[in-house]
Design an enzyme around this catalytic site. Structure first.
Site, PDB file in Angstrom:
ATOM      1  N   GLY A  95       0.785  -1.242   0.000  1.00 34.26           N
ATOM      2  CA  GLY A  95       0.000   0.000   0.000  1.00 34.26           C
ATOM      3  C   GLY A  95       0.807   1.277   0.000  1.00 34.26           C
ATOM      4  O   GLY A  95       0.253   2.367  -0.081  1.00 34.26           O
ATOM      5  N   GLY A  97       3.661   1.671  -2.006  1.00 33.12           N
ATOM      6  CA  GLY A  97       4.471   1.752  -3.222  1.00 33.12           C
ATOM      7  C   GLY A  97       5.861   1.161  -3.074  1.00 33.12           C
ATOM      8  O   GLY A  97       6.791   1.563  -3.785  1.00 33.12           O
ATOM      9  N   SER A  99       7.070  -1.787  -3.857  1.00 30.62           N
ATOM     10  CA  SER A  99       7.606  -2.511  -5.021  1.00 30.62           C
ATOM     11  C   SER A  99       8.053  -1.511  -6.093  1.00 30.62           C
ATOM     12  O   SER A  99       9.140  -1.659  -6.661  1.00 30.62           O
ATOM     13  CB  SER A  99       6.581  -3.510  -5.572  1.00 30.62           C
ATOM     14  N   ALA A 100       7.247  -0.490  -6.342  1.00 30.43           N
ATOM     15  CA  ALA A 100       7.608   0.500  -7.366  1.00 30.43           C
ATOM     16  C   ALA A 100       8.868   1.268  -6.953  1.00 30.43           C
ATOM     17  O   ALA A 100       9.743   1.534  -7.784  1.00 30.43           O
ATOM     18  CB  ALA A 100       6.454   1.472  -7.578  1.00 30.43           C
ATOM     19  N   ALA A 101       8.965   1.606  -5.660  1.00 29.98           N
ATOM     20  CA  ALA A 101      10.149   2.332  -5.180  1.00 29.98           C
ATOM     21  C   ALA A 101      11.400   1.485  -5.398  1.00 29.98           C
ATOM     22  O   ALA A 101      12.445   1.989  -5.822  1.00 29.98           O
ATOM     23  CB  ALA A 101       9.990   2.669  -3.696  1.00 29.98           C
ATOM     24  N   ASP A 142       2.095   4.055  -9.553  1.00 29.94           N
ATOM     25  CA  ASP A 142       3.090   3.819  -8.491  1.00 29.94           C
ATOM     26  C   ASP A 142       4.508   4.121  -8.973  1.00 29.94           C
ATOM     27  O   ASP A 142       5.269   4.827  -8.296  1.00 29.94           O
ATOM     28  CB  ASP A 142       3.027   2.361  -7.998  1.00 29.94           C
TER      29      ASP A 142
HETATM   30  C1  MEV Z   1      -1.820  -0.013  -6.372  1.00 28.29           C
HETATM   31  O1  MEV Z   1      -0.937   0.799  -5.623  1.00 28.29           O
HETATM   32  C2  MEV Z   1      -2.778   0.828  -7.154  1.00 28.29           C
HETATM   33  C3  MEV Z   1      -3.813   0.072  -7.981  1.00 28.29           C
HETATM   34  O2  MEV Z   1      -4.684   1.065  -8.516  1.00 28.29           O
HETATM   35  C4  MEV Z   1      -3.194  -0.721  -9.101  1.00 28.29           C
HETATM   36  C5  MEV Z   1      -2.616   0.123 -10.220  1.00 28.29           C
HETATM   37  O3  MEV Z   1      -2.936   1.295 -10.331  1.00 28.29           O
HETATM   38  O4  MEV Z   1      -1.846  -0.447 -11.011  1.00 28.29           O
HETATM   39  C6  MEV Z   1      -4.650  -0.856  -7.125  1.00 28.29           C
END
Ligand code: MEV
Length: 304
Positions: A95, A97, A99-101, A142
């Protein structure tokens, strides 16, 4: 040794809806993942994940993390074996971010180690490739926050627009401690959207309208209105069944303790919620109330 960073993020409006082209609003937070990368002997990569994490997070995400690194290397055309160290002050949890970070941080660290002079736009594209391992078909919100930072208005396929506010504002993020699977949450929405077409169309229309109201309120720094709209957004997210009782509980605690608004954030089904708490005093009050219930509370700001 190459070094790189990626920001953590909070989605303030319209996670999930954003996957279907509805505008969303998100902000980077002042917590980062740092990656260090060094060429080494061997095949593919070696990873040392030294990030603080929600118990079970790293184990649960290990296969996705491995696939993500392979995707990042491929996107960058790197065949050499690399050794990677991950650390920084962003706790690895659902929740926020994480993984993206880590994808943005690794892409930057590889670019640094191999002397590639890549623009932020290219780093963002590579981080998006890495994110696919975690999300399947991510909207891109993200990795955009992780790469560029700031407060952003985001539309899938169109990219981001930066929103400027005069001064950062305090928020509290409460962690349910539940490791959530974003891929599964996104797939669940897709299934139900197909099944309950009319109901979902109505909810999605409301989410779209809400995004424009939220943008206006944010730019005016009308925190009362922003808070109300966050509450409304949480309701819509409950209706598409991506919240859970632990998230609802923390949202309730935050509101009872004076938060202007509170909602789940990110993929849902666990992970984090966010409460709008302008001023350090209110931020501390809400954070303490969450901690008193035995949950981790992150004190940070949006619009940094
Ligand atoms: C996840 O952080 C956000 C979602 O909207 C997925 C996405 O945007 O790829 C659930």
């Amino acid at each position: 040794m190459g070094i790189g960073y990626g920001y953590g993020k909070v989605i303030l409006f319209n996670e999930h809806f954003v996957v279907y082209g509805i505008p969303a609003i998100a902000s980077a937070i002042d917590k980062k993942t740092i990656a260090e990368v060094k060429k080494c002997e061997g095949k593919d990569f070696i990873i040392h994940d030294d990030r603080e994490a929600t118990p079970g997070y790293k184990e649960e995400k290990l296969e996705q993390q491995k696939e993500s690194i392979i995707r990042i290397k491929k996107a960058m055309g790197i065949d050499d074996c690399i050794e990677i160290w991950l650390h920084g002050d962003l706790k690895a949890a659902s929740g926020v971010g994480a993984s993206a970070a880590s994808c943005a941080a690794i892409a930057r660290a590889i670019a640094d180690e191999f002397g590639l002079n890549l623009s932020d736009e290219r780093i963002n594209e590579i981080a998006y490739e890495g994110e696919k391992a975690y999300h399947g078909s991510p909207s891109g919100i993200d990795n955009t926050c992780a790469t560029f930072g700031g407060l952003v208005w985001f539309i899938k396929g169109k990219g981001m627009e930066r929103l400027q506010i005069e001064k950062p504002v305090e928020i509290v993020m409460g962690d349910t401690g539940i490791v959530a699977n974003t891929k599964k949450a996104v797939a669940g929405v897709r299934e139900r959207k197909e099944k309950y077409k009319e109901k979902y169309e109505q909810i999605f229309n409301e989410a779209e309208k809400l995004a424009y109201e939220a943008r206006e309120a944010l730019l005016k720094m009308d925190w009362e209105k922003v808070g109300q709209l966050m509450n409304k957004n949480h309701e819509l997210l409950q209706q598409i069944e991506v919240s859970c009782k632990e998230l609802d509980f923390l949202v309730e605690i935050a509101r009872e303790n004076g938060a202007y608004g509170a909602k789940m954030t990110g993929g849902g089904l666990g992970g984090y919620m966010v409460a709008l708490t302008p001023g350090e005093e209110l931020q501390e009050k809400v954070a303490k109330a969450i901690e008193k219930e035995g949950f981790y509370a992150l004190r940070t700001k949006i619009g940094i």
